[in-house]
Every structure is written in C-alpha cells, then in structure tokens.
Design a protein around this motif. Structure first.
Motif, mmCIF file in Angstrom:
data_model
loop_
_atom_site.group_PDB
_atom_site.id
_atom_site.type_symbol
_atom_site.label_atom_id
_atom_site.label_comp_id
_atom_site.label_asym_id
_atom_site.label_seq_id
_atom_site.Cartn_x
_atom_site.Cartn_y
_atom_site.Cartn_z
ATOM 1 N N PHE A 178 0.846 -1.190 0.000
ATOM 2 C CA PHE A 178 0.000 0.000 0.000
ATOM 3 C C PHE A 178 0.888 1.249 0.000
ATOM 4 N N PRO A 179 0.393 2.350 -0.537
ATOM 5 C CA PRO A 179 1.173 3.594 -0.534
ATOM 6 C C PRO A 179 1.494 4.049 0.897
ATOM 7 N N LYS A 180 2.552 4.816 1.040
ATOM 8 C CA LYS A 180 2.968 5.295 2.356
ATOM 9 C C LYS A 180 1.859 6.046 3.079
ATOM 10 N N GLU A 181 1.088 6.814 2.327
ATOM 11 C CA GLU A 181 0.037 7.613 2.970
ATOM 12 C C GLU A 181 -1.063 6.741 3.588
ATOM 13 N N GLU A 182 -1.085 5.472 3.249
ATOM 14 C CA GLU A 182 -2.072 4.559 3.834
ATOM 15 C C GLU A 182 -1.497 3.744 4.993
ATOM 16 N N ARG A 183 -0.253 4.001 5.349
ATOM 17 C CA ARG A 183 0.384 3.243 6.427
ATOM 18 C C ARG A 183 -0.438 3.307 7.715
ATOM 19 N N TYR A 184 -0.996 4.492 8.019
ATOM 20 C CA TYR A 184 -1.810 4.641 9.222
ATOM 21 C C TYR A 184 -3.293 4.767 8.874
ATOM 22 N N GLY A 185 -3.624 4.428 7.653
ATOM 23 C CA GLY A 185 -5.000 4.458 7.189
ATOM 24 C C GLY A 185 -5.511 3.045 6.985
ATOM 25 N N LEU A 186 -5.840 2.732 5.751
ATOM 26 C CA LEU A 186 -6.416 1.423 5.447
ATOM 27 C C LEU A 186 -5.485 0.259 5.766
ATOM 28 N N SER A 187 -4.219 0.424 5.519
ATOM 29 C CA SER A 187 -3.275 -0.651 5.825
ATOM 30 C C SER A 187 -3.334 -1.005 7.307
ATOM 31 N N PHE A 188 -3.255 0.011 8.135
ATOM 32 C CA PHE A 188 -3.316 -0.191 9.589
ATOM 33 C C PHE A 188 -4.644 -0.827 9.995
ATOM 34 N N GLU A 189 -5.747 -0.301 9.458
ATOM 35 C CA GLU A 189 -7.076 -0.794 9.822
ATOM 36 C C GLU A 189 -7.282 -2.254 9.388
ATOM 37 N N LEU A 190 -6.844 -2.581 8.184
ATOM 38 C CA LEU A 190 -6.964 -3.970 7.717
ATOM 39 C C LEU A 190 -6.171 -4.919 8.601
ATOM 40 N N ARG A 191 -4.970 -4.534 8.921
ATOM 41 C CA ARG A 191 -4.136 -5.381 9.769
ATOM 42 C C ARG A 191 -4.739 -5.537 11.157
ATOM 43 N N LYS A 192 -5.141 -4.423 11.738
ATOM 44 C CA LYS A 192 -5.706 -4.434 13.087
ATOM 45 C C LYS A 192 -6.983 -5.272 13.138
ATOM 46 N N THR A 193 -7.846 -5.091 12.159
ATOM 47 C CA THR A 193 -9.112 -5.806 12.141
ATOM 48 C C THR A 193 -8.904 -7.299 11.930
ATOM 49 N N SER A 194 -7.973 -7.661 11.047
ATOM 50 C CA SER A 194 -7.725 -9.091 10.832
ATOM 51 C C SER A 194 -7.141 -9.736 12.089
ATOM 52 N N ARG A 195 -6.314 -9.004 12.806
ATOM 53 C CA ARG A 195 -5.776 -9.532 14.071
ATOM 54 C C ARG A 195 -6.861 -9.614 15.137
ATOM 55 N N SER A 196 -7.717 -8.624 15.162
ATOM 56 C CA SER A 196 -8.796 -8.580 16.145
ATOM 57 C C SER A 196 -9.685 -9.811 16.035
ATOM 58 N N LEU A 197 -9.951 -10.217 14.821
ATOM 59 C CA LEU A 197 -10.780 -11.396 14.586
ATOM 60 C C LEU A 197 -10.192 -12.595 15.323
ATOM 61 N N TRP A 198 -8.919 -12.861 15.115
ATOM 62 C CA TRP A 198 -8.277 -14.035 15.724
ATOM 63 C C TRP A 198 -8.043 -13.856 17.212
ATOM 64 N N CYS A 199 -7.709 -12.655 17.617
ATOM 65 C CA CYS A 199 -7.462 -12.421 19.044
ATOM 66 C C CYS A 199 -8.732 -12.599 19.867
ATOM 67 N N ASN A 200 -9.865 -12.186 19.325
ATOM 68 C CA ASN A 200 -11.117 -12.368 20.053
ATOM 69 C C ASN A 200 -11.500 -13.837 20.168
#
Length: 110
Positions: free
Chosen positions: A14-36
């Motif tokens: 993903f572009p650098k400007e998405e590092r704390y945008g969609l990239s971060f959200e996708l990663r966080k959400t996918s981890r949240s699924l398994w962590c829960n």
C-alpha cells in the motif's frame, strides 16, 4: 490466521500515505478477529466465549467492508480481494457453526 498473514503481506505494498489508514485498519481488524477467538476460548464460561465469538464476527464484517474499500480505491486487486473473501467465508462459516453448537450446549444445561 492464514487470512491475517496474507493481509499483512498484501498491505506492505500500500502507498505510504495509507500506512496509518487502510493498511493499519486492515491489519488491526484481521488480528482482532483471531485475538477475540483466542481470548474468548480462555474465558471461564461458555457464555463469555460466545460473546467473544460474536465480537470476532463483528470484526469480520468490518474486515469485509475494509477489503471492499481497498479494492474500490485500487489498493487491492480484484484477485486478492476475491481470495480474501473466500478465506474469510470459510472462517465465517466455522464461526457461525461454533456459535450455534455452543448456544445449543447452553440451552441443554438450562
């Protein structure tokens, strides 16, 4: 877990400007699924486990939305998006089945 790994790898491009945008959200959400799922499994009772599985299902719905947005913004290819949806479809089916079985278990105890 495989889905989360693949999302982490795909969002590296993903572009650098998405590092704390969609990239971060996708990663966080996918981890949240398994962590829960893991967190709920270690809870003291079945009701709590089901609650965490429901939270995981909600994270899955959020993940689906983020995947579509990423595709529509041309950050993910159609091929990757379809693959992610396929993997998540399997997870979604297993989660639903597990919740159903656990709810039946609770009803059997009452």
């Amino acid at each position: 877990y495989e889905l989360s790994l693949k999302i982490h790898k795909a969002t590296r491009d993903f572009p650098k400007e998405e590092r704390y945008g969609l990239s971060f959200e996708l990663r966080k959400t996918s981890r949240s699924l398994w962590c829960n799922i893991a967190d709920g499994h270690k809870r003291r009772n079945t009701e709590e486990y089901i609650r965490f599985l429901n939270i995981a299902q909600a994270s899955g719905a959020e993940l689906e939305t983020l995947l579509l947005l990423s595709r529509d913004l041309n950050l993910l290819s159609e091929e990757l998006t379809v693959g992610f949806f396929s993997l998540y479809g399997e997870v979604k089916q297993m989660l639903g089945g597990l919740v159903t079985v656990l709810e039946k278990k609770i009803r059997g105890r009452l």
